[in-house]
Design a protein around this motif. Sequence first.
Motif, PDB file in Angstrom:
ATOM      1  N   GLU A  46       1.696  -1.932 -10.872  1.00 53.07           N
ATOM      2  CA  GLU A  46       2.144  -1.741  -9.497  1.00 53.07           C
ATOM      3  C   GLU A  46       1.454  -0.545  -8.855  1.00 53.07           C
ATOM      4  O   GLU A  46       1.129   0.453  -9.515  1.00 53.07           O
ATOM      5  CB  GLU A  46       3.666  -1.561  -9.428  1.00 53.07           C
ATOM      6  CG  GLU A  46       4.192  -0.318 -10.088  1.00 53.07           C
ATOM      7  CD  GLU A  46       5.674  -0.084  -9.789  1.00 53.07           C
ATOM      8  OE1 GLU A  46       6.219  -0.674  -8.826  1.00 53.07           O
ATOM      9  OE2 GLU A  46       6.279   0.725 -10.520  1.00 53.07           O
ATOM     10  N   GLY A  49       0.433   4.950  -5.084  1.00 52.34           N
ATOM     11  CA  GLY A  49       0.064   5.638  -3.860  1.00 52.34           C
ATOM     12  C   GLY A  49      -1.435   5.776  -3.739  1.00 52.34           C
ATOM     13  O   GLY A  49      -2.176   5.518  -4.687  1.00 52.34           O
ATOM     14  N   ASP A  59      -0.549   6.921   1.471  1.00 52.66           N
ATOM     15  CA  ASP A  59       0.296   5.725   1.461  1.00 52.66           C
ATOM     16  C   ASP A  59       1.020   5.708   0.127  1.00 52.66           C
ATOM     17  O   ASP A  59       0.412   6.028  -0.904  1.00 52.66           O
ATOM     18  CB  ASP A  59      -0.566   4.475   1.618  1.00 52.66           C
ATOM     19  CG  ASP A  59       0.247   3.203   1.745  1.00 52.66           C
ATOM     20  OD1 ASP A  59      -0.200   2.156   1.237  1.00 52.66           O
ATOM     21  OD2 ASP A  59       1.331   3.258   2.359  1.00 52.66           O
ATOM     22  N   TYR A  60       2.297   5.345   0.137  1.00 51.81           N
ATOM     23  CA  TYR A  60       3.088   5.366  -1.086  1.00 51.81           C
ATOM     24  C   TYR A  60       3.912   4.089  -1.220  1.00 51.81           C
ATOM     25  O   TYR A  60       4.335   3.495  -0.224  1.00 51.81           O
ATOM     26  CB  TYR A  60       4.054   6.556  -1.094  1.00 51.81           C
ATOM     27  CG  TYR A  60       3.388   7.902  -1.086  1.00 51.81           C
ATOM     28  CD1 TYR A  60       3.184   8.607   0.094  1.00 51.81           C
ATOM     29  CD2 TYR A  60       2.955   8.483  -2.280  1.00 51.81           C
ATOM     30  CE1 TYR A  60       2.573   9.841   0.098  1.00 51.81           C
ATOM     31  CE2 TYR A  60       2.349   9.726  -2.288  1.00 51.81           C
ATOM     32  CZ  TYR A  60       2.155  10.395  -1.088  1.00 51.81           C
ATOM     33  OH  TYR A  60       1.549  11.632  -1.096  1.00 51.81           O
ATOM     34  N   ALA A  61       4.175   3.738  -2.454  1.00 52.99           N
ATOM     35  CA  ALA A  61       5.144   2.692  -2.722  1.00 52.99           C
ATOM     36  C   ALA A  61       6.532   3.210  -2.364  1.00 52.99           C
ATOM     37  O   ALA A  61       6.821   4.400  -2.513  1.00 52.99           O
ATOM     38  CB  ALA A  61       5.094   2.294  -4.193  1.00 52.99           C
ATOM     39  N   ASP A  62       7.393   2.308  -1.916  1.00 52.30           N
ATOM     40  CA  ASP A  62       8.748   2.714  -1.539  1.00 52.30           C
ATOM     41  C   ASP A  62       9.483   3.375  -2.698  1.00 52.30           C
ATOM     42  O   ASP A  62      10.292   4.276  -2.500  1.00 52.30           O
ATOM     43  CB  ASP A  62       9.544   1.499  -1.058  1.00 52.30           C
ATOM     44  CG  ASP A  62       9.085   1.014   0.307  1.00 52.30           C
ATOM     45  OD1 ASP A  62       9.402  -0.137   0.661  1.00 52.30           O
ATOM     46  OD2 ASP A  62       8.401   1.777   1.024  1.00 52.30           O
ATOM     47  N   SER A  63       9.179   2.939  -3.906  1.00 52.25           N
ATOM     48  CA  SER A  63       9.895   3.431  -5.083  1.00 52.25           C
ATOM     49  C   SER A  63       9.621   4.904  -5.383  1.00 52.25           C
ATOM     50  O   SER A  63      10.380   5.539  -6.119  1.00 52.25           O
ATOM     51  CB  SER A  63       9.544   2.591  -6.306  1.00 52.25           C
ATOM     52  OG  SER A  63       8.145   2.619  -6.545  1.00 52.25           O
ATOM     53  N   LYS A  65       8.388   7.160  -2.707  1.00 54.35           N
ATOM     54  CA  LYS A  65       8.372   7.961  -1.482  1.00 54.35           C
ATOM     55  C   LYS A  65       9.405   9.080  -1.541  1.00 54.35           C
ATOM     56  O   LYS A  65      10.540   8.871  -1.942  1.00 54.35           O
ATOM     57  CB  LYS A  65       8.644   7.076  -0.269  1.00 54.35           C
ATOM     58  CG  LYS A  65       7.445   6.302   0.214  1.00 54.35           C
ATOM     59  CD  LYS A  65       7.785   5.463   1.436  1.00 54.35           C
ATOM     60  CE  LYS A  65       6.590   4.662   1.900  1.00 54.35           C
ATOM     61  NZ  LYS A  65       6.917   3.771   3.038  1.00 54.35           N
ATOM     62  N   ARG A  67       9.374  11.517  -3.543  1.00 54.64           N
ATOM     63  CA  ARG A  67       9.372  12.142  -4.872  1.00 54.64           C
ATOM     64  C   ARG A  67       7.953  12.447  -5.361  1.00 54.64           C
ATOM     65  O   ARG A  67       7.752  13.449  -6.051  1.00 54.64           O
ATOM     66  CB  ARG A  67      10.056  11.219  -5.887  1.00 54.64           C
ATOM     67  CG  ARG A  67      11.501  10.907  -5.561  1.00 54.64           C
ATOM     68  CD  ARG A  67      12.176  10.158  -6.717  1.00 54.64           C
ATOM     69  NE  ARG A  67      11.537   8.880  -7.016  1.00 54.64           N
ATOM     70  CZ  ARG A  67      11.033   8.562  -8.209  1.00 54.64           C
ATOM     71  NH1 ARG A  67      11.092   9.429  -9.199  1.00 54.64           N
ATOM     72  NH2 ARG A  67      10.506   7.369  -8.407  1.00 54.64           N
TER      73      ARG A  67
END
Length: 121
Positions: A46, A49, A59-63, A65, A67
């Motif tokens: 997966e 970022g 850009d980051y994955a929601d999981s 963001k 952190r």
Amino acid sequence: QVQLVESGGGLVQAGGSLRLSCAASGGTFSRYTMGWFRQAPGKEREFVGAIIWSGGRTDYADSVKGRFTISRDNAKNTVYLQMNSLKPEDTAVYYCVAAVFVWVPVQYDYWGQGTQVTVSS
């Protein structure tokens, strides 16, 4: 040929922090969008970022963001992934990736060998 070498992985307790580094060689680092992927056992790889070649956009994955933070130092040909408030579900092999002058990349041209991050509960 671009080579990417990750470092900084290890074992950390939940709630702790780690900083991964990725040193690039063999190319013009300032032309690359750099990113991080991860793969946990039994799960698909997966996106984590990415950071644009200038460092001006991320850009980051929601999981992750809020952190995780990606940064880069073009003078050192290095990209970083600062990981805070780690959770056991962040346990995975983390891969550094690079794509040439594309934002946001659909695919990445170069991959590192990966570094293990293990978060204990």
